[in-house]
Motif scaffolding. Structure first.
Motif: not given
Lengths: 314, 531
Positions: B251-253, B441-448, B453-455, B481-482
């Motif tokens: 996923h790219r934002v 902040a997003v390391s523990a989350l599932d990819v979807s 969250v990145l969105d 994201v940077t």
């Protein structure tokens, strides 16, 4: 390990110095002059002064503190003001009752608690667990003097297996041990109940750890995983409690000593406080503090023996 | 003939149906990867094969390991099979080893309980096995003296000490740094080829899957939705769920363009050392340089990434910026004010800065309702809003992160991991800070969920200029994201520059090795009918 031991030893010495200062100053600030207490309120001023100087009460505080500490180090605790005998004799007579009693009770409580705790944890939720937990619940709730009285009733009065009280001395060691058995059991039961509960919950914590699952994946049975991996890890909190219990058993057995007419430290300190025999109080308290600190030191060393992670931290 | 044959396995615990008709085949020398998001049943499938399911599990179907059906084998026989016929490696190397036993001892135990050998011989074989897995430390060491990667090698040595025919690895590299991960994966591949062992690897990381597996099994909600040979699957993804997973992983934002503006945070040659325990009784205490001359700036509205492996000083830097820890040298200023004043964090500055941590489960007090949780930072404001104003601020913060105002009266356990991380962001946003620090902040989350969250973060950037420092070990996330990225190693920033430039043309050898070690997803193609 050596560094850890030296570190603990240093903290032991510091604790002893602080404890001696605290005990000395607490005794000093307690109102009431021992000399006038001993001579009564009608004593003449010069007699009082003479007794004070005889007891060393006219010396400056610092001098008296160092006299006291140096005396302690040489085994000279001073003379009891009421018994008129050396305090060291008073204590040594009684410590040979209280110390064996405390050790006896501690061994009993550990012997009861470890198997009970381990059994309860390994059969969690099963009949043995429920039974053991029920029994320990009662053990915690019922005071030790009640056990003492029930046991005197059963074993001394009805069955006549033990004497109801008194201590014949150590000239015949078997007789000595026998006369300490009922008191030791009554002291041990509530302690065993607490210890068993700690052992159980500590083990259950360990059994849910990842390394137990790893051990099971290696092919260990439930029981093997418990014995080889959980028990040693579960010992840390148990050791803490054992250390605390020993200190309690040494001086806290006063009611039990009273019930079984045992000439122990608890009774000595009780009598000394009522008679305002401050030098005895001071000495016994110092001795108890010393024991507590030594026991804590032993527990600290035991921690490191059990858990290698503690060995590197000073 | 297959080594492991799971046939129509269904599993329920209590009234919960966890696995439905799962069938998996593993051949000797084959690597099969099970992938899927948390709760898809992949770990329980592995535990079922080991016969280590939690109490009260009811199974249907069959699990054949060669000639034996695990489901009908007695516990006694299972014990003799575990460790000998099948071994397992777990996710968390930090807790998978017994802390009070030496590593040699723990490896030798596998041998001792299965074979009649002397202790001496078992120890010798354990030492050989530790060497085989590439561990150079002495077997008399304790687990706490080893790094995460080393511990994972010990766990692997334990699992393969008796050369089992089947090795199961449950997220074996998830807790490790990218370079360590690459080495452990290399080791596993090598062992599979060497021992002709079947490997069932469970991982949520599709890049790892694509790199290592011969066959891929995709699970969702306890069902297998797609299973095929790796190359076949990558070139012809059929199931929409698999497609969604791959999409989310890459996923790219789109961030709004960053317009250079005035500086916000300035970190000037910051240093922090920690004293380590003495090595000898009277020796001086060795020092650990956690931060060593770190300098950088973040401007208003600028999105900066910070990457580096564990122990490189990322956490110390975060704590220093937040004013939670005093630095020994250098200065950290936000808007011209020091973050640390008179031995405590400077409140003036804290009003402009908030943080979002990694663990969406551990970073909330479970006894407070959401409104109280997210209103917490309001206390640092000079005029803390009360009554209606407070409620308004809470509902605005919640709506900003895609939740609704009614959620404010719920407790935190009523939310999923992704929702919790939204709440954490809401908590950071409520005082409208100028700078947010995202610490993994997003390391523990599932990819979807991570993609969502990145969105959300990109969305927030579009609404108002938001500067953040995004700390992560995951290079692909940082890349999207940077605007600018910094690479940290051993307490120093060794490279920094425009994100795209650093990633496409890394200058420092360490940055190059980091980027090379990170597994990348190959190009995938989707089957015609789903496009």
């Amino acid at each position: 390990m050596i560094r850890y031991t030296l570190g603990r030893l240093l903290s032991l010495i510091i604790s002893l110095v602080i404890a001696s200062l605290v005990i000395f100053s607490v005794i000093e600030v307690i109102p009431g002059d021992p000399a006038s207490f001993m001579l009564g309120i009608n004593a003449r001023e010069d007699t009082l002064a003479a007794l004070r100087s005889e007891m060393g009460l006219d010396q400056p505080l610092v001098v008296r503190y160092f006299d006291w500490v140096i005396g302690l180090l040489q085994g000279d605790f001073g003379n009891s003001w009421t018994y008129k005998t050396p305090v060291s004799e008073l204590i040594s007579d009684r410590i040979w009752v209280s110390l064996p009693l405390a050790i006896y009770a501690l061994i009993l409580s550990t012997l009861i608690a470890f198997p009970a705790g381990i059994l309860a944890a390994s059969r969690r939720g099963g009949a043995s667990d429920v039974t053991i937990m029920g029994a320990t619940q009662m053990g915690v709730a019922i005071p030790n003097f009640w056990f003492a009285m029930i046991m005197v009733l059963i074993f001394a009065i009805h069955l006549r297996w033990f004497s109801a009280g008194g201590f014949p001395g150590w000239s015949n060691p078997l007789q000595g041990i026998k006369s300490l058995t009922l008191p030791a059991i009554s002291l041990a039961l509530p302690q065993a109940a607490i210890l068993a509960r700690i052992m159980r919950s500590s083990l259950l914590d360990m059994l849910s750890e990842d390394f137990i699952r790893t051990a099971r994946a290696k092919g260990l049975t439930r029981g093997q995983a418990l014995w080889r991996h959980a028990v040693r890890n579960a010992l840390i909190p148990v050791l803490t409690i054992i250390g605390l219990q020993f200190s309690f058993l040494l001086a806290g057995g006063i009611i039990i000593e009273q019930i079984f007419f045992l000439p122990g430290l608890g009774r000595l300190i009780f009598q000394a406080i009522s008679a305002r025999d401050l030098i005895v109080v001071e000495s016994v308290v110092m001795l108890l503090v010393f024991t507590v600190i030594i026991v804590n030191f032993a527990v600290d060393i035991a921690y490191a023996a059990v858990d290698p992670r503690l060995r590197i931290k000073a | 003939m297959s080594l492991l044959n799971v046939k129509n396995l269904s599993l329920s615990i209590g009234s919960f149906q966890i696995l439905h008709d799962v069938s998996i085949d593993v051949l000797p020398g084959e690597i099969v990867a099970i992938t899927g998001e948390s709760g898809s049943g992949k770990s329980l499938t592995a535990l079922a094969v080991m016969g280590l399911l939690p109490y009260g599990s009811v199974m249907k179907g069959s699990i054949w390991l060669e000639e034996k059906n695990i489901l009908t084998t007695s516990e006694h026989d299972l014990c003799s099979m575990r460790g000998r016929a099948m071994g397992m490696v777990f996710q968390e190397p930090m807790t998978a080893l017994n802390p009070v036993k030496t590593i040699g001892n723990q490896v030798a135990e596998t041998i001792i309980i299965h074979e009649r050998v002397t202790k001496f011989e078992a120890n010798k074989r354990a030492a050989d096995m530790l060497q085989r897995v590439g561990l150079t430390v002495d077997p008399s060491r304790y687990p706490h003296e080893l790094s995460g990667g080393q511990r994972q090698r010990v766990v692997i040595a334990m699992a393969i000490a008796l050369r089992p025919k089947l090795l199961i690895a449950d997220e074996p590299t998830t807790a490790l740094d990218v370079t360590t991960q690459a080495r452990i994966l290399e080791l596993l591949k090598d062992l599979v080829a060497d021992f002709d062992m079947g490997l069932l690897i469970i991982t949520h990381d599709l890049a790892v899957v694509a790199e290592i597996a011969d066959k891929i099994v995709v699970m969702q909600n306890g069902c297998i939705v797609e299973a095929a040979k790796t190359q076949e699957l990558l070139h012809n993804i059929r199931h929409p769920y698999t497609k969604a997973l791959f999409n989310a992983s890459t996923h790219r934002v789109i961030l709004p363009k960053y317009i250079p503006s005035s500086p916000l945070l300035s970190v000037e040659s910051v240093a922090r050392t920690y004293n380590l325990p003495r090595k000898s009784v009277f020796g001086s205490r060795p020092k650990f340089q956690a931060l060593d001359g770190v300098s950088f700036h973040i401007s208003q509205g600028e999105r900066v990434g910070l990457v580096g492996e564990s122990g490189c000083g990322k956490s110390t830097l975060t704590r220093a910026i937040l004013g939670l820890e005093e630095v020994q040298r250098g200065q950290i200023m936000l808007d011209g004010q020091s973050v640390f004043s008179q031995k405590k964090p400077n409140l003036e500055v804290r009003r402009k800065m908030q943080v979002v941590f990694q663990d969406p489960y551990g970073s909330f007090n479970p006894r407070h309702r959401v409104d109280r949780l997210i209103a917490e930072p309001l206390h640092v404001l000079e005029n803390t809003p009360i009554g209606k104003d407070r409620d308004l601020a809470i509902s605005k913060a919640l709506e900003d992160v895609g939740l609704s105002a009614v959620d404010s009266k719920k407790y935190i356990h009523e939310f999923s991991g992704g929702q919790r991380q939204r709440i954490a962001i809401a908590r950071a946003l409520i005082i409208e800070p100028e700078l947010i620090i995202f610490d993994e902040a997003v390391s523990a989350l599932d990819v979807s969920v991570r993609a969502q969250v990145l969105d959300l973060i990109a969305d927030l950037c579009r609404k108002r200029p938001l500067a953040y420092l995004f700390i992560s070990h995951d290079l692909s996330v940082v890349r999207t994201v940077t605007d600018r990225v910094m690479v940290m190693q051993l307490g120093q920033i060794i490279e920094q520059g425009q994100t795209e430039q650093v990633f496409s043309n890394p200058q420092h050898t360490y940055t190059q090795s980091l980027i090379a070690a990170a597994p990348t997803l190959p190009e995938v193609t989707y089957a015609i009918e789903t496009v």
